[in-house]
Scaffold this motif. Structure first.
Motif, PDB file in Angstrom:
ATOM      1  N   ARG A 131       5.681  -4.671   4.871  1.00 55.54           N
ATOM      2  CA  ARG A 131       5.623  -3.472   5.375  1.00 55.54           C
ATOM      3  C   ARG A 131       5.444  -3.301   6.686  1.00 55.54           C
ATOM      4  O   ARG A 131       6.167  -2.846   7.752  1.00 55.54           O
ATOM      5  N   VAL A 132       4.475  -4.077   7.176  1.00 54.88           N
ATOM      6  CA  VAL A 132       4.047  -3.926   8.468  1.00 54.88           C
ATOM      7  C   VAL A 132       4.992  -4.516   9.354  1.00 54.88           C
ATOM      8  O   VAL A 132       5.511  -4.258  10.653  1.00 54.88           O
ATOM      9  N   ALA A 133       5.443  -5.816   9.018  1.00 56.74           N
ATOM     10  CA  ALA A 133       6.558  -6.739   9.537  1.00 56.74           C
ATOM     11  C   ALA A 133       8.043  -5.789   9.860  1.00 56.74           C
ATOM     12  O   ALA A 133       8.317  -5.666  10.860  1.00 56.74           O
ATOM     13  N   ALA A 134       8.289  -5.240   8.752  1.00 55.39           N
ATOM     14  CA  ALA A 134       9.656  -4.404   8.760  1.00 55.39           C
ATOM     15  C   ALA A 134       9.524  -3.136   9.718  1.00 55.39           C
ATOM     16  O   ALA A 134      10.451  -2.631  10.277  1.00 55.39           O
ATOM     17  N   GLN A 135       8.274  -2.429   9.749  1.00 56.36           N
ATOM     18  CA  GLN A 135       7.999  -1.395  10.608  1.00 56.36           C
ATOM     19  C   GLN A 135       8.096  -1.658  12.150  1.00 56.36           C
ATOM     20  O   GLN A 135       8.472  -1.114  12.886  1.00 56.36           O
ATOM     21  N   ARG A 136       7.461  -3.065  12.306  1.00 59.21           N
ATOM     22  CA  ARG A 136       7.252  -3.329  13.626  1.00 59.21           C
ATOM     23  C   ARG A 136       8.684  -3.738  14.330  1.00 59.21           C
ATOM     24  O   ARG A 136       9.127  -3.256  15.280  1.00 59.21           O
ATOM     25  N   LEU A 137       9.498  -4.283  13.277  1.00 62.48           N
ATOM     26  CA  LEU A 137      10.828  -4.483  13.600  1.00 62.48           C
ATOM     27  C   LEU A 137      11.883  -3.479  13.942  1.00 62.48           C
ATOM     28  O   LEU A 137      12.457  -3.233  14.873  1.00 62.48           O
ATOM     29  N   PRO A 143      12.887   2.513  19.464  1.00 60.73           N
ATOM     30  CA  PRO A 143      11.693   2.477  20.239  1.00 60.73           C
ATOM     31  C   PRO A 143      11.343   4.252  20.114  1.00 60.73           C
ATOM     32  O   PRO A 143      10.053   4.521  20.343  1.00 60.73           O
ATOM     33  N   GLY A 144      12.078   5.202  19.914  1.00 62.05           N
ATOM     34  CA  GLY A 144      11.867   6.400  19.601  1.00 62.05           C
ATOM     35  C   GLY A 144      11.297   6.784  18.423  1.00 62.05           C
ATOM     36  O   GLY A 144      10.913   7.910  18.281  1.00 62.05           O
ATOM     37  N   MET A 145      11.411   5.877  17.380  1.00 67.52           N
ATOM     38  CA  MET A 145      10.781   6.312  15.996  1.00 67.52           C
ATOM     39  C   MET A 145       9.543   6.637  15.979  1.00 67.52           C
ATOM     40  O   MET A 145       8.473   6.145  16.563  1.00 67.52           O
ATOM     41  N   PRO A 146       9.017   7.655  15.044  1.00 63.38           N
ATOM     42  CA  PRO A 146       7.402   8.028  15.036  1.00 63.38           C
ATOM     43  C   PRO A 146       6.982   6.786  14.431  1.00 63.38           C
ATOM     44  O   PRO A 146       7.426   5.996  13.606  1.00 63.38           O
ATOM     45  N   ARG A 147       5.621   6.725  14.904  1.00 61.25           N
ATOM     46  CA  ARG A 147       5.149   5.307  14.439  1.00 61.25           C
ATOM     47  C   ARG A 147       4.324   5.558  12.919  1.00 61.25           C
ATOM     48  O   ARG A 147       3.748   6.910  12.704  1.00 61.25           O
ATOM     49  N   ALA A 148       4.596   4.705  12.146  1.00 54.18           N
ATOM     50  CA  ALA A 148       3.878   4.690  10.722  1.00 54.18           C
ATOM     51  C   ALA A 148       2.585   4.696  10.580  1.00 54.18           C
ATOM     52  O   ALA A 148       2.115   3.931  11.624  1.00 54.18           O
ATOM     53  N   GLY A 149       1.805   4.660   9.582  1.00 52.57           N
ATOM     54  CA  GLY A 149       0.514   4.525   9.378  1.00 52.57           C
ATOM     55  C   GLY A 149       0.094   2.860   9.347  1.00 52.57           C
ATOM     56  O   GLY A 149      -1.046   2.655   9.480  1.00 52.57           O
ATOM     57  N   LEU A 150       0.955   2.254   9.025  1.00 46.93           N
ATOM     58  CA  LEU A 150       0.559   0.738   8.910  1.00 46.93           C
ATOM     59  C   LEU A 150       0.429  -0.185  10.329  1.00 46.93           C
ATOM     60  O   LEU A 150      -0.488  -0.783  10.555  1.00 46.93           O
ATOM     61  N   ILE A 151       1.311   0.032  11.179  1.00 43.55           N
ATOM     62  CA  ILE A 151       1.428  -0.561  12.329  1.00 43.55           C
ATOM     63  C   ILE A 151       0.616  -0.041  13.302  1.00 43.55           C
ATOM     64  O   ILE A 151      -0.038  -0.498  14.167  1.00 43.55           O
TER      65      ILE A 151
END
Length: 151
Positions: A131-137, A143-151
């Motif tokens: 999940r962290v790897a996918a969210q960072r990718l 780049p405008g995506m809201p940040r999720a809780g894991l990253i």
């Protein structure tokens, strides 16, 4: 701008160690959150699901100021340090692995003892890793995506 100059020494060690781990068949996530206030410098996931944690220490002061390393042992199968050639290696505890690194690569000098993770923890870590790897990718692609809780 010089990329090397913009990176902290610990990040430089992490980059070189990640390159070495890739050659050893591991995928890496830097600054991997494990629980509140516990974040591994590098978590590496092997082809067979083995989990390694590598802490990058840039100096004696860096090592002495961070005494939580034993808290990482419950979160990996093997635990390593990554340091540069000038690091005072006699500081590093017995029963841990060792990489000598720079910004371009690393060498595995000492294998870490194997401490098998419990199956439930391994599954949880692998899901978090993915999940962290996918969210960072995704954040790089959008780049405008809201940040999720894991990253």
């Amino acid at each position: 701008m010089n990329t090397e100059a913009s990176l902290a020494r610990g990040q430089i060690l992490a980059r070189g160690t990640s390159r070495c781990l890739l050659d050893l068949g591991f995928a890496c996530v830097a600054e991997m959150p494990l629980r509140p206030r516990l974040r591994a410098d590098l978590m590496a996931l092997g082809r067979k699901g083995e989990v390694w944690i590598i802490e990058c220490k840039s100096s004696r002061a860096d090592f002495m100021s961070d005494r939580k390393w034993e808290g990482y042992l419950d979160w990996c199968d093997r635990y390593f340090w990554a340091v540069d050639r000038d690091f005072p290696m006699d500081l590093l505890p017995e029963g841990t692995g060792l990489f000598i690194a720079d910004g371009y690569g690393a060498e595995l000098l000492r294998e870490a003892p194997h401490r098998a993770l419990a199956p439930a923890r391994r599954k949880s870590l692998m899901l978090d890793f993915a999940r962290v790897a996918a969210q960072r990718l995704q954040s790089r692609l959008d780049p405008g995506m809201p940040r999720a809780g894991l990253i």
